[in-house]
Design a protein around this motif. Structure first.
Motif, PDB file in Angstrom:
ATOM      1  N   GLU A 242       0.825  -1.213   0.000  1.00  0.00           N
ATOM      2  CA  GLU A 242       0.000   0.000   0.000  1.00  0.00           C
ATOM      3  C   GLU A 242       0.859   1.263   0.000  1.00  0.00           C
ATOM      4  OE1 GLU A 242      -3.498   0.542   0.367  1.00  0.00           O
ATOM      5  OE2 GLU A 242      -3.692  -1.562  -0.216  1.00  0.00           O
ATOM      6  N   ILE A 243       1.879   1.269   0.844  1.00  0.00           N
ATOM      7  CA  ILE A 243       2.555   2.529   1.178  1.00  0.00           C
ATOM      8  C   ILE A 243       4.075   2.493   0.950  1.00  0.00           C
ATOM      9  CG2 ILE A 243       3.043   4.160   3.068  1.00  0.00           C
ATOM     10  CD1 ILE A 243       0.092   4.119   2.317  1.00  0.00           C
ATOM     11  N   GLY A 244       4.720   1.465   1.461  1.00  0.00           N
ATOM     12  CA  GLY A 244       6.190   1.511   1.570  1.00  0.00           C
ATOM     13  C   GLY A 244       6.938   1.180   0.289  1.00  0.00           C
ATOM     14  N   GLY A 245       6.422   0.228  -0.473  1.00  0.00           N
ATOM     15  CA  GLY A 245       7.091  -0.192  -1.699  1.00  0.00           C
ATOM     16  C   GLY A 245       8.266  -1.128  -1.467  1.00  0.00           C
ATOM     17  N   HIS A 246       8.885  -1.537  -2.610  1.00  0.00           N
ATOM     18  CA  HIS A 246      10.051  -2.429  -2.519  1.00  0.00           C
ATOM     19  C   HIS A 246      11.325  -1.671  -2.137  1.00  0.00           C
ATOM     20  CE1 HIS A 246       7.935  -5.376  -5.368  1.00  0.00           C
ATOM     21  NE2 HIS A 246       8.502  -6.215  -4.521  1.00  0.00           N
ATOM     22  N   ILE A 247      11.489  -0.458  -2.688  1.00  0.00           N
ATOM     23  CA  ILE A 247      12.801   0.205  -2.598  1.00  0.00           C
ATOM     24  C   ILE A 247      12.645   1.597  -1.980  1.00  0.00           C
ATOM     25  CG2 ILE A 247      14.828   1.001  -3.909  1.00  0.00           C
ATOM     26  CD1 ILE A 247      14.169  -1.038  -6.070  1.00  0.00           C
ATOM     27  N   GLY A 248      13.500   1.889  -1.012  1.00  0.00           N
ATOM     28  CA  GLY A 248      13.560   3.227  -0.416  1.00  0.00           C
ATOM     29  C   GLY A 248      14.991   3.729  -0.470  1.00  0.00           C
ATOM     30  N   TYR A 249      15.180   5.048  -0.503  1.00  0.00           N
ATOM     31  CA  TYR A 249      16.540   5.590  -0.659  1.00  0.00           C
ATOM     32  C   TYR A 249      16.655   6.968  -0.024  1.00  0.00           C
ATOM     33  CZ  TYR A 249      13.667   7.105  -4.538  1.00  0.00           C
ATOM     34  OH  TYR A 249      12.594   7.555  -5.288  1.00  0.00           O
ATOM     35  N   VAL A 250      17.895   7.305   0.290  1.00  0.00           N
ATOM     36  CA  VAL A 250      18.222   8.603   0.876  1.00  0.00           C
ATOM     37  C   VAL A 250      19.593   9.020   0.347  1.00  0.00           C
ATOM     38  CG1 VAL A 250      18.800   9.798   3.024  1.00  0.00           C
ATOM     39  CG2 VAL A 250      16.979   8.111   3.024  1.00  0.00           C
ATOM     40  N   VAL A 251      19.743  10.291   0.056  1.00  0.00           N
ATOM     41  CA  VAL A 251      21.058  10.847  -0.292  1.00  0.00           C
ATOM     42  C   VAL A 251      21.415  11.876   0.777  1.00  0.00           C
ATOM     43  CG1 VAL A 251      22.284  12.286  -1.990  1.00  0.00           C
ATOM     44  CG2 VAL A 251      20.826  10.409  -2.770  1.00  0.00           C
ATOM     45  N   ARG A 252      22.662  11.901   1.215  1.00  0.00           N
ATOM     46  CA  ARG A 252      23.039  12.850   2.277  1.00  0.00           C
ATOM     47  C   ARG A 252      22.862  14.279   1.750  1.00  0.00           C
ATOM     48  NH1 ARG A 252      29.445  12.069   3.307  1.00  0.00           N
ATOM     49  NH2 ARG A 252      29.164  13.895   4.641  1.00  0.00           N
ATOM     50  N   PRO A 253      22.472  15.211   2.616  1.00  0.00           N
ATOM     51  CA  PRO A 253      22.155  16.564   2.157  1.00  0.00           C
ATOM     52  C   PRO A 253      23.248  17.209   1.308  1.00  0.00           C
ATOM     53  CG  PRO A 253      21.341  16.276   4.379  1.00  0.00           C
ATOM     54  CD  PRO A 253      22.104  15.009   4.039  1.00  0.00           C
ATOM     55  N   SER A 254      24.514  17.046   1.675  1.00  0.00           N
ATOM     56  CA  SER A 254      25.582  17.738   0.933  1.00  0.00           C
ATOM     57  C   SER A 254      25.807  17.162  -0.464  1.00  0.00           C
ATOM     58  CB  SER A 254      26.898  17.672   1.720  1.00  0.00           C
ATOM     59  OG  SER A 254      27.329  16.324   1.821  1.00  0.00           O
ATOM     60  N   ALA A 255      25.191  16.010  -0.756  1.00  0.00           N
ATOM     61  CA  ALA A 255      25.406  15.380  -2.073  1.00  0.00           C
ATOM     62  C   ALA A 255      24.154  15.427  -2.936  1.00  0.00           C
ATOM     63  CB  ALA A 255      25.870  13.934  -1.883  1.00  0.00           C
TER      64      ALA A 255
END
Ligand SMILES: CC(C)(COP(=O)(O)OP(=O)(O)OC[C@H]1O[C@@H](n2cnc3c(N)ncnc32)[C@H](O)[C@@H]1OP(=O)(O)O)[C@@H](O)C(=O)NCCC(=O)NCCS
Length: 178
Positions: free
Chosen positions: A103-116
């Motif tokens: 419903e909500i989360g999906g298979h893949i989640g990601y984050v990039v650090r703020p400075s990049a």
């Protein structure tokens, strides 16, 4: 060239620097937790090299099909986006969809650090993860984002995401992995 790698102690210093770029309310984006067994690390705990090594091992264990997981938690492969010894971001691939993930989360989640951010890393990282997802038997990856997360929506669409629908405040896309 940045690449996706399994979590490694080699980027310890940079991981901590990236954490320091976040507000306290964003701590969860570092992914300093594991499920088998359930355990989380604070910034100060992760600063200790022995604890960091334990955290890395625990995160890697969550990908192992034989690792016992709590109810409602699925196995996940966590990968870090690194360039040399610089930690740029992270991504997790959940091996199957339970009801919440569908419903909500999906298979893949990601984050990039703020400075990049705003340098194409999230787009490159999601694209690089698709063969890994295919190797886990995922033919189409469900990737979701908040309705107001313009950057994430662009990342998903740049990787071929096909919009299905909106549920709550999430936009849901299916991304072919091959
Ligand atoms: C969303 C996030 C992963 C994007 O990472 P990124 O490395 O900056 O993304 P990219 O550089 O690949 O940018 C992708 C597109 O979004 C655009 N974009 C990036 N940040 C943006 C912003 N703050 N506002 C508007 N557009 C933005 C880029 O210009 C690019 O557009 P283009 O394809 O038209 O050139 C990053 O902002 C982040 O980690 N946010 C916090 C966690 C999060 O929201 N994760 C996603 C959960 S679904």
């Amino acid at each position: 060239m940045p690449e996706l790698v399994v979590p490694t102690t080699a980027v310890h210093r940079s991981f901590l620097d990236a954490w320091d770029e976040l507000d306290e309310s964003e701590d969860r984006w570092m992914g300093a937790h594991a499920h088998s067994p359930d355990e989380s690390w604070t910034r100060s705990q992760a600063a200790d090299p022995a604890e960091f090594a334990r955290m890395v091992a625990a995160i890697r264990r969550d990908a192992h099909p034989a690792a016992p997981m709590p109810p409602d938690i699925v196995h996940q492969t966590v990968l870090w986006w690194v360039d040399g010894d610089e930690w740029l971001g992270r991504l997790s691939i959940r091996h199957v969809l339970n009801r919440f993930l569908l419903e909500i989360g999906g298979h893949i989640g990601y984050v990039v650090r703020p400075s990049a951010r705003r340098r194409g890393h999230a787009t490159a990282m999601l694209a690089a993860s698709l063969p890994v997802a295919a190797g886990l038997g995922i033919e189409r990856a469900l990737v979701t984002c908040d309705t107001d997360n313009v950057a994430s929506r662009k990342v998903i669409q740049a990787c071929g995401g096909v919009f299905e629908d909106q549920r709550d405040n999430k936009l849901r896309f299916w991304v072919p992995t091959t």
